[in-house]
Design an enzyme around this catalytic site. Structure first.
Site: not given
Ligand code: NAP
Ligand code: G3H
Length: 484
Positions: A160, A221, A256, A290
């Site tokens: 994102n 992994d 995060e 997020c």
């Molecule tokens: P995701 O599916 O968990 O993927 C995140 C990253 O992890 C990608 O680079 C993905 O690669 C990689 N990944 C997937 N499986 C893995 C494994 N087994 N080992 C190591 N890496 C692996 O998340 P997303 O859909 O990209 O992002 C959305 C999520 O992120 C939401 O839940 C959101 O709340 C959270 N988020 C949190 C924050 C925060 O600051 N708290 C900020 C932004 C987003 P691939 O793309 O190749 O699968």
């Molecule tokens: O998706 C998570 C980002 O860290 C959120 O940043 O609150 O500035 O949109 P933002």
């Protein structure tokens, strides 16, 4: 500029200063129209070994590079980002379907982040501690406490914010004297690779910043458990974060993860302000943040009036193509994400939630949707949809709001809307989250504030100074002067 990293749309990885392609690759498509944007390498375990070897070797000399020199490279990277913001914003828009205005703001915010990080690192110092502060010790023993790098940082970023949330790991890691291996999201990799090109052009020495692409489910992994990784900085879903935490062993983690941020609206809130903030907090980038507001807890006595105002504003949101001016709702990252959002909506409707706007979906484009009378037996009350749907839960007391917030597995942020400062502070003191916002939406920035999630929302604290501190460690050298 911005061209060396790909030949005929086939992107390479930055490995030891070169852009390297591999035999196997992954095709990346535009989520809007399915046009092919390019291919990225699907790295093998052998390729990953070469990357880690280069990172480990480069780290030692980078750690010896003066902080002011590291900072100058970062300033140059920030300038290059700004000079190329139009190109980068277009790449971002095409790859992750974020509206153009937000793409531009992601790029410029990242440039500011990088500059501020360079500045902040120049002011991070150690300390000297005398032993006689502690009972039973004399003044002849002194501890010199310095900050040293962790070593090789593995950074994994989500789809994102592929530019901002890659740079928010790279810049503080570099200033801390670490080398860094970036594993970008597959959908978002092209944008992140361009960011790394910028760092490379700015003068980051070969091997200090390397990239690894490939599906997380296939190479994740292997890289996470690689013996040359000294620290993992991960942003993404709670599911993947927990999996990494299980297998990573003794390697320190900064994470995060997901959230279910609530906006609590009390009787004395300025309703127009609350509605404006909640609409922006819940629906920007179609709710794929997020920190998006993912549920509203509103006092029953004002709920009818509030819901009516909210529905009116939600129905005004512009839906469409990310290139259009003033568009808020764009297609979700893929169809399966849209299917998931729809399944939450169907569950809520089957349990008597009330829809306040009409449900419309075309492929991965879901119009902004609003549900009232959501009850706690519905999945949408607890699960992160990562899409443009907001549930309203009606409450009767402040204690009920606190209770519902704290029953969540997540603990990222919450907002409180009230004109009573005593109530704001009381609720803030009770909420189990990293950050509480008063009379404004939940959001990460400004980026030098501490940003942390507790419970299933993360481990540790990010935010410019905090990120540098997290990716360095304290080292004590103790001297005893026997002639004192
Ligand atoms: P995701 O599916 O968990 O993927 C995140 C990253 O992890 C990608 O680079 C993905 O690669 C990689 N990944 C997937 N499986 C893995 C494994 N087994 N080992 C190591 N890496 C692996 O998340 P997303 O859909 O990209 O992002 C959305 C999520 O992120 C939401 O839940 C959101 O709340 C959270 N988020 C949190 C924050 C925060 O600051 N708290 C900020 C932004 C987003 P691939 O793309 O190749 O699968
Ligand atoms: O998706 C998570 C980002 O860290 C959120 O940043 O609150 O500035 O949109 P933002």
């Amino acid at each position: 500029m911005l061209k060396d990293i790909c030949v005929n749309k086939n992107y390479g990885n930055l490995v030891d200063g070169e852009w390297v392609t591999t035999q196997n690759s992954i095709e990346i498509y535009n989520p809007l129209n399915n046009s092919l944007l390019g291919t990225i390498p699907a790295m093998s375990q052998e390729d990953i070994n070469k990357v880690l070897k280069s990172s480990k070797k480069a780290q030692t000399s980078w750690a010896n590079t003066p902080v002011s020199e590291r900072a100058n490279i970062l300033y140059k990277a920030a300038n290059l980002l700004e000079e190329n913001k139009e190109v980068l914003a277009n790449i971002l828009m095409n790859e992750i379907c974020k509206d153009k205005k937000s793409c531009l703001s992601e790029v410029t915010r990242t440039a500011t982040f990088i500059r501020f990080t360079a500045d902040a690192a120049k002011h991070l110092e150690g300390e000297v501690i005398y032993a006689d502060n502690f009972p039973g010790f004399e003044k002849n023993k002194i501890s010199f406490v310095t900050r040293v790098p962790m070593g090789v940082i593995l950074a994994i970023s989500p789809f994102n914010y592929p530019i901002n949330l890659s740079a928010s790991k790279i810049a503080p890691a570099l200033m801390g004297g670490n080398s860094i291996v970036l594993k970008p999201p597959t959908q978002g990799a092209i944008s992140a690779l361009h960011l790394c090109e910028i760092f490379s052009l700015a003068g980051v020495p070969k091997g200090v910043l390397n990239t690894v692409t490939g599906k997380g489910s296939e190479i994740g992994d292997y890289i996470v458990t690689h013996e040359d990784v000294d620290f993992i900085n991960f942003t993404g879903s709670t599911e993947v974060g927990k999996h990494i935490a299980k297998i990573a062993g003794m390697v320190p983690l900064l994470m995060e993860l997901g959230g279910k941020d609530a906006a609590i609206v009390l009787e004395d809130a300025d309703l127009d302000r609350a509605v404006k903030e909640i609409v922006s907090g819940a629906y920007s980038y179609s709710g794929q943040r997020c920190t998006a507001i993912k549920r509203v807890l509103v006092m029953n006595s004002i709920a009818d009036k509030f819901s009516e105002k909210l529905a009116k504003e939600v129905s005004k949101l512009k839906v469409g193509n990310p290139e259009e001016t003033d568009v808020t709702i764009t297609p979700l990252i893929d169809n399966s994400s849209a299917d998931f959002v729809e399944s939450l909506i169907k569950d809520a409707l089957s349990k008597n939630a009330k829809q306040l706007v009409e449900y419309k979906r075309k492929n991965n484009l879901i119009s902004p949707y609003l549900l009232d009378n959501v009850s706690l037996d519905m999945d949408i009350a607890w699960v992160e949809p990562f899409g443009p749907v907001l549930p309203i839960i009606r409450i009767d007391s402040i204690e009920e709001a606190i209770n519902i917030c704290n029953r969540s597995n997540y603990g990222l942020q919450s907002s409180i809307f009230t004109s009573n400062i005593d109530n704001a502070f009381y609720i803030a003191s009770k909420l189990e989250v990293g950050t509480v916002q008063v009379n404004t939406k939940t959001e990460r920035g400004p980026d030098h504030f501490p940003f942390s999630g507790i419970k299933d929302s993360g481990i540790g604290t990010q935010g410019i100074k905090y990120s540098i501190e997290s990716m360095t460690r304290l080292k004590a050298t103790n001297i005893t002067m026997h002639n004192l």
